[in-house]
Structures are given as C-alpha cells and as structure tokens.
Enzyme design. Structure first.
Site, short mmCIF file in Angstrom:
data_model
loop_
_atom_site.label_atom_id
_atom_site.label_comp_id
_atom_site.label_asym_id
_atom_site.label_seq_id
_atom_site.Cartn_x
_atom_site.Cartn_y
_atom_site.Cartn_z
N GLY A 186 0.71 -0.65 -0.39
CA GLY A 186 -0.61 0.00 -0.09
C GLY A 186 0.77 1.53 -0.09
O GLY A 186 0.41 1.96 0.21
N HIS A 187 2.21 1.17 -0.18
CA HIS A 187 2.56 2.23 0.26
C HIS A 187 4.55 2.36 -1.26
O HIS A 187 5.58 1.90 -0.66
CB HIS A 187 3.65 2.52 1.47
CG HIS A 187 4.09 3.52 1.67
ND1 HIS A 187 5.30 4.04 1.84
CD2 HIS A 187 3.53 4.76 2.33
CE1 HIS A 187 5.81 4.80 2.03
NE2 HIS A 187 4.49 5.20 2.69
N PHE A 188 3.90 2.48 -2.17
CA PHE A 188 2.82 3.22 -3.06
C PHE A 188 2.13 1.75 -3.88
O PHE A 188 3.95 1.39 -4.76
CB PHE A 188 2.44 4.37 -3.25
CG PHE A 188 3.40 5.75 -2.68
CD1 PHE A 188 1.89 5.87 -1.67
CD2 PHE A 188 4.63 5.85 -1.59
CE1 PHE A 188 2.30 6.35 -0.40
CE2 PHE A 188 4.92 6.94 -0.81
CZ PHE A 188 3.18 7.08 -0.37
N VAL A 245 8.32 2.50 -1.36
CA VAL A 245 9.14 3.15 -0.67
C VAL A 245 8.85 3.12 0.31
O VAL A 245 7.96 2.98 0.94
CB VAL A 245 8.49 5.12 -1.37
CG1 VAL A 245 9.69 6.02 -0.54
CG2 VAL A 245 8.33 5.43 -1.97
#
Length: 150
Positions: free
Chosen positions: A50-52, A57
């Site tokens: 979820g990041h990203f 990252v």
C-alpha cells in the site's frame, strides 16, 4: 555478546517479530555504546502493498523504527537491560534525505549517548550505499515486560 548477530540472536534480544522486526543482522556491537545493523529491503515487504502501489517506498516511520531497533539491540546487549522493553519516549530532528526502495540494503548506525536508569537517548543515522537516507535523535524509556501498558 559479540557481532555479527544474525536473526536468532536478534530475536533473543528484541521482542519484535515478523512483520515488525526490521533488522536482519547486526554487524558491529559495543553494548551500551554503539550498534550497526542492516535491513535488506525486499519487494516482498508487507508495507509495499500500500506504500505505494506501482512506486514502492519504505515508509519513513519504519526507517526510524528500524534505527530504534538497532539501538535497542545495543542497549539490550547490556546485562542490566536484558529482558526489558525499550519504548519510544521521543523522536527529534528527523530528516529524510533519500528514498529507500526494494533492493536497498539499509545500514543503520546508532550511537547511544545517554543510558541511565529507565531512560536513554541515541543518535541514529541510516544509509543506502554510503548515501545518508535518514537521521534522528531517539529517546526511549525502559519498561519491565508486562508494565508497558501502564
């Protein structure tokens, strides 16, 4: 206790477990003074989902947490502190200088400059390929296990 320390030795000192154990090995260790550790950042890290999406990252807060875990190894290697929990008491002067992405080896150096009773302080630096990725002042408090929720 002498470096290098692998995952089994790190797990004996820290209560963290997957997916929140963010240190793969300790390369240098001076108990109560200094610790240097490495996190090999892989595409399979759960936070990258979820990041990203499409642009993975490592979250900055997890870089700071990884530095704190390296510092905690440095403290927990001191007999007097072994078995306690090191809890964040404060974080100052955090600066992110470079993104940390899959394939990076995140090298963290923590100098412990105060260790007295139930409190401590250290200076953390994180690097990728010799380039500074993050820096922070880390303050922590120690709790006996079972006391941390009070």
């Amino acid at each position: 206790m002498r470096a290098p320390l692998g995952p089994a030795e790190i797990r004996r000192l820290l209560p963290h477990r997957y997916p929140f154990l963010l240190v793969d090995r300790i390369e240098e260790l001076e108990p109560g003074v200094r610790a240097v550790g490495v996190k090999n950042v892989t595409q399979n890290e759960p936070f990258f989902q979820g990041h990203f999406p499409g642009y993975p990252v490592m979250p900055g807060v997890l870089i700071v947490e990884a530095m704190a875990q390296v510092g905690a190894v440095g403290v927990m290697a001191v007999e007097e502190y072994r078995g306690r929990l090191a809890l964040f008491a404060g974080i100052d002067g955090v600066r992110f200088r470079r993104q940390v992405v899959p394939g990076d080896a995140l090298r963290m150096e923590v100098e412990i400059d105060r260790l007295r009773g139930r409190v401590g302080r250290g200076r953390g630096l994180a690097f990728v390929g010799g380039e500074r990725a993050c820096e922070a002042e880390l303050m922590f408090a120690f709790a006996e296990r079972g006391e941390e929720s009070r």
